[in-house]
Design a protein around this motif. Structure first.
Motif, PDB file in Angstrom:
ATOM      1  N   ASN A  31       0.849  -1.179   0.000  1.00 21.25           N
ATOM      2  CA  ASN A  31       0.000   0.000   0.000  1.00 21.25           C
ATOM      3  C   ASN A  31       0.892   1.239   0.000  1.00 21.25           C
ATOM      4  N   ALA A  32       0.769   2.061  -1.052  1.00 21.30           N
ATOM      5  CA  ALA A  32       1.631   3.236  -1.201  1.00 21.30           C
ATOM      6  C   ALA A  32       0.887   4.534  -0.913  1.00 21.30           C
ATOM      7  N   CYS A  33      -0.233   4.466  -0.225  1.00 24.36           N
ATOM      8  CA  CYS A  33      -1.055   5.665  -0.027  1.00 24.36           C
ATOM      9  C   CYS A  33      -0.358   6.727   0.822  1.00 24.36           C
ATOM     10  N   GLN A  34      -0.003   6.359   2.049  1.00 23.68           N
ATOM     11  CA  GLN A  34       0.604   7.347   2.934  1.00 23.68           C
ATOM     12  C   GLN A  34       1.946   7.806   2.392  1.00 23.68           C
ATOM     13  N   TRP A  35       2.734   6.869   1.863  1.00 28.63           N
ATOM     14  CA  TRP A  35       4.024   7.234   1.268  1.00 28.63           C
ATOM     15  C   TRP A  35       3.817   8.223   0.134  1.00 28.63           C
ATOM     16  N   SER A  36       2.801   7.999  -0.700  1.00 26.95           N
ATOM     17  CA  SER A  36       2.537   8.886  -1.829  1.00 26.95           C
ATOM     18  C   SER A  36       2.132  10.275  -1.355  1.00 26.95           C
ATOM     19  N   GLN A  37       1.266  10.331  -0.363  1.00 26.87           N
ATOM     20  CA  GLN A  37       0.838  11.635   0.146  1.00 26.87           C
ATOM     21  C   GLN A  37       2.016  12.419   0.718  1.00 26.87           C
ATOM     22  N   ASP A  38       2.883  11.726   1.474  1.00 29.32           N
ATOM     23  CA  ASP A  38       4.060  12.388   2.034  1.00 29.32           C
ATOM     24  C   ASP A  38       5.012  12.845   0.934  1.00 29.32           C
ATOM     25  N   THR A  39       5.193  11.997  -0.074  1.00 33.55           N
ATOM     26  CA  THR A  39       6.125  12.321  -1.157  1.00 33.55           C
ATOM     27  C   THR A  39       5.607  13.470  -2.002  1.00 33.55           C
ATOM     28  N   LEU A  40       4.327  13.446  -2.340  1.00 30.46           N
ATOM     29  CA  LEU A  40       3.761  14.532  -3.133  1.00 30.46           C
ATOM     30  C   LEU A  40       3.817  15.861  -2.372  1.00 30.46           C
ATOM     31  N   LYS A  41       3.593  15.813  -1.080  1.00 28.56           N
ATOM     32  CA  LYS A  41       3.698  17.037  -0.285  1.00 28.56           C
ATOM     33  C   LYS A  41       5.124  17.557  -0.289  1.00 28.56           C
ATOM     34  N   ARG A  42       6.090  16.648  -0.136  1.00 27.40           N
ATOM     35  CA  ARG A  42       7.503  17.055  -0.145  1.00 27.40           C
ATOM     36  C   ARG A  42       7.907  17.649  -1.487  1.00 27.40           C
ATOM     37  N   LYS A  55       7.363  35.733  -9.472  1.00 29.71           N
ATOM     38  CA  LYS A  55       7.798  34.717  -8.510  1.00 29.71           C
ATOM     39  C   LYS A  55       6.569  34.134  -7.816  1.00 29.71           C
ATOM     40  N   CYS A  56       6.493  32.800  -7.797  1.00 31.99           N
ATOM     41  CA  CYS A  56       5.365  32.114  -7.169  1.00 31.99           C
ATOM     42  C   CYS A  56       5.905  30.935  -6.369  1.00 31.99           C
ATOM     43  N   THR A  57       5.343  30.688  -5.182  1.00 33.38           N
ATOM     44  CA  THR A  57       5.746  29.569  -4.334  1.00 33.38           C
ATOM     45  C   THR A  57       4.511  28.784  -3.913  1.00 33.38           C
ATOM     46  N   VAL A  58       4.577  27.459  -4.041  1.00 38.56           N
ATOM     47  CA  VAL A  58       3.491  26.596  -3.552  1.00 38.56           C
ATOM     48  C   VAL A  58       3.585  26.552  -2.042  1.00 38.56           C
ATOM     49  N   THR A  59       2.513  26.929  -1.353  1.00 39.26           N
ATOM     50  CA  THR A  59       2.564  27.085   0.106  1.00 39.26           C
ATOM     51  C   THR A  59       1.944  25.943   0.885  1.00 39.26           C
ATOM     52  N   ARG A 151       6.623  13.791 -12.214  1.00 45.68           N
ATOM     53  CA  ARG A 151       7.501  12.762 -12.805  1.00 45.68           C
ATOM     54  C   ARG A 151       8.457  12.209 -11.753  1.00 45.68           C
ATOM     55  N   LEU A 152       8.943  13.081 -10.869  1.00 45.15           N
ATOM     56  CA  LEU A 152       9.817  12.611  -9.788  1.00 45.15           C
ATOM     57  C   LEU A 152       9.056  11.679  -8.839  1.00 45.15           C
ATOM     58  N   TYR A 153       7.795  12.007  -8.570  1.00 45.87           N
ATOM     59  CA  TYR A 153       6.968  11.123  -7.734  1.00 45.87           C
ATOM     60  C   TYR A 153       6.854   9.745  -8.361  1.00 45.87           C
ATOM     61  N   LEU A 154       6.539   9.702  -9.652  1.00 48.21           N
ATOM     62  CA  LEU A 154       6.367   8.428 -10.325  1.00 48.21           C
ATOM     63  C   LEU A 154       7.682   7.648 -10.372  1.00 48.21           C
TER      64      LEU A 154
END
Length: 344
Positions: A31-42, A55-59, A151-154
């Motif tokens: 199960n990659a759910c929690q890992w995926s959520q943490d990785t996508l947030k990072r 200039k724009c930053t994802v907050t 792409r880095l997530y995948l």
């Protein structure tokens, strides 16, 4: 016990340090759910999108809803992921004091779409002249920046999270393999069959007889006929695609039960790799009312065609039953077992 190099490899005990999952034949799943959520947030939060003027930053990652599973089936790595993402951003334009805020959405991050096809849509919290300039900049340059992070997530999902899922065979080194335990059949998604109509009881005539219809459908699977037959009759595989417990007494007159008992009945006829006939019902149908499901399997040169004929479907349940076959059986089999989804 067969010796190495002799007999059916599914039953050969290899000389392996872990003594598990011989030849990677058996189904394993992570199960990659929690890992995926943490990785996508990072990967997304803190991302800067900028040039000499903007200039724009994802907050923040406001929403990351979906699921991801990595499976090993017969030595093939099968990856399923489906995410809906909502994130916040802040930005400014050089020489302007105004702080501009907004959101971006990703509705279709899944294995069905190439990353280059994933929608990334930017919106403004408040419309303004500067805000529209910022939005146009993000549309031109921000979409690809976000896609690069996806792409880095995948890449990490395939190369990092999936390490150790396909175990080494005889004489293969285990050096560098991670020590995590791979659980078999542990998808933690408690899916249940849903009804897509408002009636809780099938319509009956004044005589008390249930009005029925015949449902027919056909689907193509990228597998052999024997593999598709196994997907419908082997308990472990049925548990895998249905994401829950399953009972299968594989004999004429034997009982079956799926989706927490919502689907149940008996087997009428079993022709290995060719045909399955069942007395089949949904729990909420009128008491003792069964339909008859006939599934025929036709292997072609490069795929297998499944044909289904279901007689005796209550008329008021027809549309919901058709949709549930597609959603909880055929799409789930293709996605989970890799018979129509992404395989590497």
């Amino acid at each position: 016990m067969a010796k190495w190099g002799e007999g059916d490899p599914r039953w050969i005990v290899e000389e392996r340090p872990d003594a598990t999952n011989v030849n990677n034949w058996h189904w394993t799943e992570k199960n990659a759910c929690q890992w995926s959520q943490d990785t996508l947030k990072r990967l997304l939060v803190g991302l800067n999108i900028e040039n000499d003027h903007f200039k724009c930053t994802v907050t923040d990652l406001d929403k990351c809803q979906g699921e991801a599973i990595v499976n090993n089936r017969k030595g093939k790595l099968i990856i399923f992921y489906e995410w809906e993402i909502l994130a916040s951003w802040k930005g400014s334009i050089r020489g302007k004091e105004e702080t501009i805020e907004g959101k971006f959405t990703i509705p279709n991050l899944s294995e069905e779409n190439d990353i280059s096809e994933v929608d990334v849509s930017f919106s403004l919290k408040e419309n303004s002249e500067n805000g529209n300039l910022m939005k146009e900049f993000l549309r031109r340059e921000g979409v690809e920046k976000v896609r690069d992070q996806l792409r880095l997530y995948l890449k990490d999902l395939k190369e990092e999270f999936s390490k150790g899922l396909i175990l080494p065979k005889k004489d293969e080194t285990v050096a560098g393999a991670p020590k995590e335990t791979v659980n078999c059949l542990t998808s933690q998604f408690n899916k249940s069959v849903t009804v897509n109509n408002s009636q809780s009881k099938a319509a009956k005539s004044e005589s008390g007889k249930t009005h029925t219809k015949t449902l027919t459908m056909s689907h193509t699977f990228q597998c052999t006929g024997s593999e598709l037959y196994a997907a419908l009759t082997e308990t472990d595989l049925v548990r895998a695609f249905s994401s829950g417990p399953a009972i299968l007494e594989l004999k004429e007159g034997g009982k079956f039960e799926l989706f927490g008992g919502n689907i149940h009945g008996t087997f009428k006829e079993l022709v290995p790799n060719q045909k399955i006939v069942q007395n089949w019902r949904i729990k909420r149908w009128p008491e003792e009312h069964y339909s008859v499901v006939t599934i025929t399997i036709e292997q072609q040169n490069d795929n297998t065609i499944l044909n289904l004929v279901q007689t005796g479907v209550p008329e008021s349940e027809y549309d919901g039953t058709r949709e549930n076959w597609d959603r909880y059986y055929w799409d789930a089999i293709k996605r989970t077992l890799g018979y129509g989804s992404f395989i590497i």
